[in-house]
Design an enzyme around this catalytic site. Sequence first.
Site, PDB file in Angstrom:
ATOM      1  N   SER A   1       0.793  -1.232   0.000  1.00 44.35           N
ATOM      2  CA  SER A   1       0.000   0.000   0.000  1.00 44.35           C
ATOM      3  C   SER A   1       0.825   1.281   0.000  1.00 44.35           C
ATOM      4  CB  SER A   1      -0.957   0.033   1.208  1.00 44.35           C
ATOM      5  OG  SER A   1      -1.824  -1.073   1.182  1.00 44.35           O
TER       6      SER A   1
ATOM      7  N   LYS B   1       3.669   0.982  -4.950  1.00 44.36           N
ATOM      8  CA  LYS B   1       4.575   0.438  -5.975  1.00 44.36           C
ATOM      9  C   LYS B   1       3.842   0.052  -7.255  1.00 44.36           C
ATOM     10  CE  LYS B   1       4.875  -4.204  -3.891  1.00 44.36           C
ATOM     11  NZ  LYS B   1       4.063  -3.864  -2.685  1.00 44.36           N
TER      12      LYS B   1
ATOM     13  N   GLU C   1      -1.638  -9.804  -9.266  1.00 48.92           N
ATOM     14  CA  GLU C   1      -2.323  -9.461  -8.015  1.00 48.92           C
ATOM     15  C   GLU C   1      -3.724  -8.912  -8.242  1.00 48.92           C
ATOM     16  OE1 GLU C   1      -0.990  -7.547  -3.779  1.00 48.92           O
ATOM     17  OE2 GLU C   1      -0.343  -6.512  -5.592  1.00 48.92           O
TER      18      GLU C   1
ATOM     19  N   ARG D   1      -7.029   2.429 -12.611  1.00 45.50           N
ATOM     20  CA  ARG D   1      -5.954   3.255 -12.066  1.00 45.50           C
ATOM     21  C   ARG D   1      -5.314   4.109 -13.156  1.00 45.50           C
ATOM     22  NH1 ARG D   1      -2.382   0.566  -7.334  1.00 45.50           N
ATOM     23  NH2 ARG D   1      -4.042  -0.263  -6.028  1.00 45.50           N
TER      24      ARG D   1
ATOM     25  N   GLN E   1       7.927  -7.557  -2.841  1.00 49.15           N
ATOM     26  CA  GLN E   1       7.530  -7.213  -1.479  1.00 49.15           C
ATOM     27  C   GLN E   1       8.769  -7.034  -0.609  1.00 49.15           C
ATOM     28  OE1 GLN E   1       4.712  -6.352  -0.516  1.00 49.15           O
ATOM     29  NE2 GLN E   1       3.028  -7.671  -1.169  1.00 49.15           N
TER      30      GLN E   1
ATOM     31  N   GLU F   1      12.105 -12.859   0.618  1.00 48.07           N
ATOM     32  CA  GLU F   1      12.529 -14.076  -0.090  1.00 48.07           C
ATOM     33  C   GLU F   1      13.586 -13.724  -1.130  1.00 48.07           C
ATOM     34  OE1 GLU F   1       8.393 -16.655   0.084  1.00 48.07           O
ATOM     35  OE2 GLU F   1       8.658 -15.191  -1.501  1.00 48.07           O
TER      36      GLU F   1
ATOM     37  N   GLY G   1      16.871 -14.191  -1.815  1.00 46.69           N
ATOM     38  CA  GLY G   1      17.693 -15.116  -2.580  1.00 46.69           C
ATOM     39  C   GLY G   1      18.675 -14.362  -3.448  1.00 46.69           C
TER      40      GLY G   1
END
Length: 452
Positions: free
Chosen positions: A208, A211, A239, A248, A359, A379, A381
């Site tokens: 929120s 992005k 998403e 938008r 994220q 995540e 990596g």
Amino acid sequence: MKQLPYSHEAEIALLGSLLVYPESVATVVEYDVRIDDFFKVEHQQIFEHMLALIDANRIIDPKLLITRLADHGKLDLIGGVDYLMMLTDNSSGPSSVKHYVDVVQEKSQIRRLIHVGQDIVDHGFDTTVELDELLDLAEQQILDVTRIRRTSEMLSSREVVQEFLENLNQIRENKDRITGLKTGYGSLNHLTNGLQRGDLIILAARPSVGKTAFALNLALNAARFNFEGQAGVAVFSLEMPATHLISRMMSAQSSIKSEYLRSGNLDDDQMNELHQAANALAQLNVFIDDSSTITVPEIFSKCRKMKAEGRLDMIVIDYIQLISGKGGTESRQQEVSEISRSLKQLAREMEAPVIGLSQLSRLVERRDNKMPQLSDLRESGSIEQDADIVMFLYREDYYDHDKDDDEKEELSPDQPRPVVLKIAKHRNGALAELDMQFEPSISKFYDVARER
């Protein structure tokens, strides 16, 4: 067994022309004729040693070629001196060389397609190969056949230096010094020289913060401000559905609040503005895929189709952690790492910037200083390692709930929010924190200086 297609006459005429007419060499070099473009083994051997003479800046003289073939024990293999003399007798004039190059390369391409088809059939009978993997293999192999490939994958410093100088001259002649895609934001253009082809760009923020809105602004601006409004942008939204994205975009384009678009509470003037925005958006080459369970091979497949149609200049993926992996990996982190590596390959293969949204982990919430840093990538990596640019969005008002009442800055719903666009990694440039403004009510970002 069927005979693979080739033209014996064209191969003989081409080799004979190289032996008799030195000026034929330029055509062969220009069109990157390869050794395996010839079907007959003896012709491959002859051409291989012709290339060696070319690389040594020697004229392809029959006597020199005979000596070289004999020294390497290949003269008898190609049929001896008599065979070379037969080639000279069947040579064609310099004006016909391009025709024989076309015939030889066309037959070569067909043979490669036949080999690829056989390989695809063999993999199709392999019960351990999944459909997505088979489709990706087939597309990649066929694409490889259609590409024009250099005789050698190694480039000399002379070639690279020449290409560098040519690019530098183009940059000098370009008044705005933008070498990549214009973003619509002057400060970001200045820092990056535009979004560069082949770059993987990670855009990350907490939920929120904005992005998705910023990514859509970049997509619209790229389509609007590049190639006279003809740039092609692919948006993969995992998403939210395409209708929400368009809502938008319409809000940002028309400056009509999103809540009015959702409720339909619009007067006649606003409807006119909305129609104008719709017409403007309809002219842009923005393509949306809202498959919620899309995989990397499916992204490659759709991008290859757009690339082949000549309408792919930028790719936006919202967001990386929602892409479906192959499975079978030890952890989700390892799976996301494989996905990020694939997205970098996507950028290179499509020769387009790929903007991957990501994220941030909750760790940022636990620090006093909540400005995002690279270790906050969720995540992560190899995301940080694979990315050419990592950008974070930071809004101080997002964390007002942590402040005492007397410390909070009261902002109305329509008031622009100050935003920091932090460039935390920039493989080919400087790091920076750029000041921007975000109007949540219309999903629109601005440079503080309001520049393009």
